[in-house]
Design a protein around this motif. Structure first.
Motif, PDB file in Angstrom:
ATOM      1  N   TYR A  46       0.850  -1.188   0.000  1.00  0.00           N
ATOM      2  CA  TYR A  46       0.000   0.000   0.000  1.00  0.00           C
ATOM      3  C   TYR A  46       0.886   1.237   0.000  1.00  0.00           C
ATOM      4  O   TYR A  46       1.774   1.407   0.811  1.00  0.00           O
ATOM      5  CB  TYR A  46      -0.964   0.001   1.188  1.00  0.00           C
ATOM      6  CG  TYR A  46      -0.315  -0.200   2.511  1.00  0.00           C
ATOM      7  CD1 TYR A  46       0.042   0.874   3.292  1.00  0.00           C
ATOM      8  CD2 TYR A  46      -0.049  -1.472   2.981  1.00  0.00           C
ATOM      9  CE1 TYR A  46       0.656   0.692   4.494  1.00  0.00           C
ATOM     10  CE2 TYR A  46       0.572  -1.666   4.190  1.00  0.00           C
ATOM     11  CZ  TYR A  46       0.911  -0.580   4.943  1.00  0.00           C
ATOM     12  OH  TYR A  46       1.528  -0.757   6.144  1.00  0.00           O
ATOM     13  N   LYS A  65      -0.186   4.774   0.022  1.00  0.00           N
ATOM     14  CA  LYS A  65      -1.413   5.571   0.043  1.00  0.00           C
ATOM     15  C   LYS A  65      -1.163   6.957   0.613  1.00  0.00           C
ATOM     16  O   LYS A  65      -0.197   7.165   1.336  1.00  0.00           O
ATOM     17  CB  LYS A  65      -2.464   4.841   0.863  1.00  0.00           C
ATOM     18  CG  LYS A  65      -2.034   4.636   2.291  1.00  0.00           C
ATOM     19  CD  LYS A  65      -2.972   3.733   3.016  1.00  0.00           C
ATOM     20  CE  LYS A  65      -2.508   3.578   4.450  1.00  0.00           C
ATOM     21  NZ  LYS A  65      -3.279   2.670   5.220  1.00  0.00           N
ATOM     22  N   SER A 122      -6.242   8.064   4.707  1.00  0.00           N
ATOM     23  CA  SER A 122      -7.162   7.252   3.906  1.00  0.00           C
ATOM     24  C   SER A 122      -7.561   6.040   4.731  1.00  0.00           C
ATOM     25  O   SER A 122      -6.775   5.527   5.523  1.00  0.00           O
ATOM     26  CB  SER A 122      -6.501   6.800   2.618  1.00  0.00           C
ATOM     27  OG  SER A 122      -5.523   5.848   2.911  1.00  0.00           O
ATOM     28  N   LYS A 123      -8.783   5.590   4.524  1.00  0.00           N
ATOM     29  CA  LYS A 123      -9.302   4.513   5.361  1.00  0.00           C
ATOM     30  C   LYS A 123      -8.918   3.128   4.862  1.00  0.00           C
ATOM     31  O   LYS A 123      -9.216   2.132   5.490  1.00  0.00           O
ATOM     32  CB  LYS A 123     -10.830   4.621   5.434  1.00  0.00           C
ATOM     33  CG  LYS A 123     -11.295   5.767   6.308  1.00  0.00           C
ATOM     34  CD  LYS A 123     -12.787   5.786   6.395  1.00  0.00           C
ATOM     35  CE  LYS A 123     -13.252   6.959   7.267  1.00  0.00           C
ATOM     36  NZ  LYS A 123     -14.717   7.029   7.351  1.00  0.00           N
ATOM     37  N   ILE A 127      -7.181  -0.217   4.291  1.00  0.00           N
ATOM     38  CA  ILE A 127      -6.207  -1.042   5.011  1.00  0.00           C
ATOM     39  C   ILE A 127      -5.684  -2.136   4.105  1.00  0.00           C
ATOM     40  O   ILE A 127      -4.492  -2.362   4.010  1.00  0.00           O
ATOM     41  CB  ILE A 127      -6.850  -1.645   6.275  1.00  0.00           C
ATOM     42  CG1 ILE A 127      -7.090  -0.558   7.309  1.00  0.00           C
ATOM     43  CG2 ILE A 127      -5.946  -2.706   6.862  1.00  0.00           C
ATOM     44  CD1 ILE A 127      -7.866  -1.006   8.499  1.00  0.00           C
ATOM     45  N   TYR A 128      -6.575  -2.830   3.408  1.00  0.00           N
ATOM     46  CA  TYR A 128      -6.173  -3.913   2.512  1.00  0.00           C
ATOM     47  C   TYR A 128      -6.228  -3.414   1.072  1.00  0.00           C
ATOM     48  O   TYR A 128      -7.151  -2.704   0.680  1.00  0.00           O
ATOM     49  CB  TYR A 128      -7.098  -5.113   2.676  1.00  0.00           C
ATOM     50  CG  TYR A 128      -7.083  -5.672   4.061  1.00  0.00           C
ATOM     51  CD1 TYR A 128      -6.008  -6.423   4.520  1.00  0.00           C
ATOM     52  CD2 TYR A 128      -8.139  -5.430   4.926  1.00  0.00           C
ATOM     53  CE1 TYR A 128      -5.989  -6.927   5.798  1.00  0.00           C
ATOM     54  CE2 TYR A 128      -8.128  -5.934   6.207  1.00  0.00           C
ATOM     55  CZ  TYR A 128      -7.052  -6.686   6.639  1.00  0.00           C
ATOM     56  OH  TYR A 128      -7.036  -7.170   7.895  1.00  0.00           O
ATOM     57  N   ARG A 154     -19.545  -6.304  -0.556  1.00  0.00           N
ATOM     58  CA  ARG A 154     -19.794  -7.217   0.560  1.00  0.00           C
ATOM     59  C   ARG A 154     -21.175  -7.845   0.401  1.00  0.00           C
ATOM     60  O   ARG A 154     -22.107  -7.199  -0.083  1.00  0.00           O
ATOM     61  CB  ARG A 154     -19.734  -6.466   1.883  1.00  0.00           C
ATOM     62  CG  ARG A 154     -18.438  -5.758   2.092  1.00  0.00           C
ATOM     63  CD  ARG A 154     -17.927  -5.992   3.492  1.00  0.00           C
ATOM     64  NE  ARG A 154     -16.612  -5.426   3.637  1.00  0.00           N
ATOM     65  CZ  ARG A 154     -15.617  -6.000   4.278  1.00  0.00           C
ATOM     66  NH1 ARG A 154     -15.774  -7.196   4.817  1.00  0.00           N
ATOM     67  NH2 ARG A 154     -14.450  -5.422   4.394  1.00  0.00           N
ATOM     68  N   VAL A 188      -3.724 -13.193  -3.106  1.00  0.00           N
ATOM     69  CA  VAL A 188      -2.432 -13.861  -3.280  1.00  0.00           C
ATOM     70  C   VAL A 188      -1.556 -12.973  -4.153  1.00  0.00           C
ATOM     71  O   VAL A 188      -1.950 -12.585  -5.251  1.00  0.00           O
ATOM     72  CB  VAL A 188      -2.600 -15.239  -3.944  1.00  0.00           C
ATOM     73  CG1 VAL A 188      -1.254 -15.906  -4.094  1.00  0.00           C
ATOM     74  CG2 VAL A 188      -3.532 -16.094  -3.135  1.00  0.00           C
ATOM     75  N   GLU A 189      -0.364 -12.669  -3.652  1.00  0.00           N
ATOM     76  CA  GLU A 189       0.508 -11.749  -4.381  1.00  0.00           C
ATOM     77  C   GLU A 189       1.242 -12.494  -5.489  1.00  0.00           C
ATOM     78  O   GLU A 189       1.798 -13.570  -5.263  1.00  0.00           O
ATOM     79  CB  GLU A 189       1.500 -11.115  -3.410  1.00  0.00           C
ATOM     80  CG  GLU A 189       1.991  -9.770  -3.873  1.00  0.00           C
ATOM     81  CD  GLU A 189       2.754  -9.049  -2.787  1.00  0.00           C
ATOM     82  OE1 GLU A 189       2.431  -9.275  -1.618  1.00  0.00           O
ATOM     83  OE2 GLU A 189       3.659  -8.285  -3.115  1.00  0.00           O
TER      84      GLU A 189
END
Lengths: 442, 295
Positions: free
Chosen positions: B137, B139, B143-144, B146-147, B234, B258-259
């Motif tokens: 990240y 960013k 900023s909110k 996280i993932y 969601r 998965v990276e």
């Protein structure tokens, strides 16, 4: 009522008059106000410059420690000591980073800190450390983290508390635990939901999320038509077994009669040779593919291409393919097969997937008996995975196939092996090289 | 006496709040200037001249489109009786023009993540959606997110006359039919189905698109009953069936977590009528107890 309104109006007018006077006085003293504004601007600029100033190494290390939960730790109420606090349990007192040591660190917090001081900081820190200790796919670790929350004082008792997120800081922390479970594919237990109800009360924001996960995640647990080994199974598997599973997944659903076998190079040749490598080879070839190899023309060369990539959950497997260039005859046949009906004959302007043999005989004659292995890229003869992925290991693979099919010795075999897949190359590096070459030419 | 007391009390209140008229005057005058400037610009540049331009240049061509659409309404409303196995191509990926109608988006577009993605033509005339998925990240402050880590392709909506949306209606069909060749990852098929209110712009129906790796092509059939409803990515508590009406855009996302590199080769996306799949809706439609908000 009328009188009251009148009085109110009068009061308001008097207030307005006061404000106007003030305004007039301020307008006359413009110089004073401007000086004030300049002073405030200087203060803002100084604050802004502090932010722009290049970061020291210590600050960078702190940001790495905070990780994605940066917003939580940057609150003014939280001191820097809170970050050091959880590292005492994890980094300093443990040497080996195992799953058991992670659980023991959680127990150490319970024993040494019975008042549970700063336990939210500890949980956020533990969530960051989870992947290092290889505990991010372990359900018991998450359960032990959830048990740190005290039972009783955070519980919602009324409807007002339940709907308006009573103790939001604690509930957000618990939601973060559930979120990390969902990301790593850990499925909840029914007892886990009961534990959240005990701590936070029924139908709170945490419990709603836990119930959703319990309802939806098991639905898609076994919905994959091409089955994968489970997470617990995949951790204990060796490299050969993963390659075996990958080839089984690729070939068996396309052709049922594929035969997958594993070989070791130690059994094939003597170790005294110069270019010897001790590796394993897994091959996959069906009976139909062997027949296609025998019918192949000797003038056209065969290619061994690779490495291509497949994924099994989080593991990347590289495989190699033995194939030829495509025949123009086969491409025409495939195109004829795909056009199920001619659009001119069909008044509905639609195609049909399942041809009725009674309806039109024209489409029945068009069909040709092509196998799955004959594609527009070219016919595929065999697949394999090797331990090292070098050219010598692929040379052994052809020798194994020669024992089964003796006619392979007469063919021309060309090895087309890339050092790395093309999309792994950095685009920035390529651009820089391109610019440098242009400058040199000029 | 009363009036004097009131005045004193008011003055005190003013001092307590520390309301400075200098600052207020400065801010308010600037605000009014800004509003006036905006209004003048709006009147000068946009409202009158744009209308005049639209009527002269675009209006005539749009009106011609409208007349053509009015003539072809009979052909469009004609719905033939479908038999078992009839199918139609929604999107093909065989030419360069087909691929230009698709929009590629990823994290790095919003300056939050570092994923790379692209959609290209291969030598066999098929579309290849490939790139590198990364969970790093990078960013901005406050900023909110996280993932991070996603890549997406979505179809562009066609426009009718007077710049109206032309939505896809596949009411008479029964299931989707894809011809793809992936690399073991699970992708997600997304159907964006917002209604006319702007609150519902993230409403979508989705279902995972499972791929096996390898060189062989695979035909994927997904009946409409399998799609579940979601908003903001969601799963929502209230579930309802995907009826095949008013689809704004169709998309495929890669958000596996998965990276690493990914690649998905697509030949076509089609629609099929299958009389054997008689399932209405695959999921239960439970109700949550009263006075608890559905999300």
């Amino acid at each position: 009522m009328a009188r009251r309104l009148l009085t109110l109006n009068l009061q308001l007018t008097s207030l307005n008059a006061l404000a106007c006077r003030r305004l007039l006085s301020s307008a006359s003293n413009d110089d004073k106000s401007l000086k004030k504004v300049e002073k405030t601007e200087e203060k803002i600029l100084q604050k802004y410059l502090r932010k722009i100033r290049p970061k020291d190494e210590e600050e960078k290390e702190e940001e790495e420690r905070k990780g994605p939960f940066k917003n939580y730790f940057e609150d003014e109420e939280r001191n820097k000591s809170a970050i050091v606090f959880y590292e005492e349990y994890f980094d300093k007192n443990t040497k080996q980073k195992d799953r058991d040591n992670f659980m023991s660190a959680l127990e150490a917090f319970r024993v040494t800190n019975p008042t549970k001081n700063l336990y939210l900081d500890f949980i956020y820190g533990a969530l960051l450390k989870m992947k290092e200790y290889n505990a991010h796919t372990h359900l018991e670790a998450y359960r032990k983290l959830m048990e740190i929350f005290p039972i009783g004082p955070i519980k919602c008792l009324t409807k007002w508390q339940r709907d308006n997120m009573h103790f939001p800081r604690h509930q957000n922390c618990a939601i973060q635990i559930l979120e990390q479970m969902e990301r790593n594919g850990v499925i909840l237990d029914e007892d886990f939901v009961r534990l959240t109800i005990k701590i936070f009360g029924d139908w709170t924001h945490v419990v709603r999320k836990a119930k959703r996960q319990l309802y939806w995640l098991p639905k898609f647990k076994n919905s994959n038509p091409y089955p994968i080994p489970s997470i617990e199974k995949l951790e204990n598997m060796k490299d050969i077994e993963i390659a075996f599973a990958a080839l089984e997944r690729m070939c068996m659903s396309a052709d049922n009669a594929t035969r997958i076998e594993a070989y070791f190079t130690d059994d094939l040749e003597e170790k005294t040779k110069d270019n010897f490598e001790s590796t394993w080879i897994v091959t996959a070839q069906s009976q139909k593919q062997a027949e296609l190899l025998k019918d192949h023309k000797k003038s056209i060369p065969i290619f061994v291409e690779g490495p291509f990539i497949t994924w099994i959950r989080s593991k990347m497997v590289e495989y190699f393919v033995m194939k030829t260039d495509p025949d123009p005859e086969i491409i025409e046949k495939i195109k004829q097969n795909e056009n199920y009906d001619d659009l001119d004959q069909n008044f509905k302007n639609l195609h049909n997937m399942f041809n009725d043999p009674f309806r039109d005989e024209f489409s029945k004659n068009k069909k040709s008996d092509l196998s799955v292995h004959e594609l527009t890229d070219g016919t595929i003869f065999a697949l394999c995975c090797t331990g090292t992925g070098t050219k010598t290991s692929l040379f052994y693979w052809t020798k194994i196939l020669e024992k089964q099919i003796s006619e392979l010795k007469d063919f021309i075999i060309v090895y087309k092996i890339k050092p790395k897949p093309s999309f792994l190359v950095d685009l920035d590096k390529l651009k820089n090289d391109f610019k440098e070459n242009q400058q040199k030419s000029n | 006496m009363v009036l004097i007391l009131k005045k004193q009390v008011l003055r005190r209140l003013i001092t307590i709040r520390s309301f400075s008229y200098d600052k207020w005057y400065k801010v308010e005058s600037e605000r009014q200037k800004r509003i006036n400037k905006k209004a003048q610009d709006f009147v000068k540049d946009k409202s009158v001249f744009d209308l005049f331009k639209f009527v002269t240049k675009e209006g005539v061509s749009e009106f011609k489109k409208f007349v053509q659409e009015f003539k072809e309404t009979d052909n469009k409303n004609y719905k033939p009786y479908l038999e078992h196995g009839d199918f139609d191509y929604l999107y093909k990926f065989n030419t360069k023009e087909d691929i230009e109608n698709w929009l590629v988006s990823s994290d790095s577009g919003y300056k939050i993540g570092k994923t790379k993605a692209s959609l290209n033509l291969t030598q066999q005339n098929t579309g290849l959606f490939s790139g590198y998925l990364s969970s790093d990240y990078d960013k901005p402050e406050k900023s909110k997110a996280i993932y991070t880590g996603y890549a997406n392709i979505s179809s562009l909506t066609e426009q009718k006359s007077f710049k109206r949306e032309n939505r896809i209606n596949i009411d008479q069909f029964n299931c989707f039919m894809l011809k793809i060749r992936g690399d073991g990852r699970t992708y997600m098929m997304v159907l964006n189905t917002p209604s006319k209110y702007t609150l519902t712009y993230t409403y979508m129906h989705m279902f995972p698109l499972y791929t096996r790796g390898g060189p062989y092509w695979q035909y994927v059939k997904i009946p409409f009953s399998k799609f579940f409803h979601a908003s903001h990515g969601r799963i929502s508590d209230k579930q309802y069936r995907f009826e095949g009406l008013d689809v704004k855009s169709i998309g495929i996302t890669c958000m596996d977590g998965v990276e690493g590199p990914f690649s998905l080769e697509i030949d076509h996306i089609g629609v099929l009528k299958d009389n054997e799949s008689t399932e209405h809706f695959a999921y239960e439609t439970y109700k949550i107890p009263k006075y608890i908000s559905n999300t």
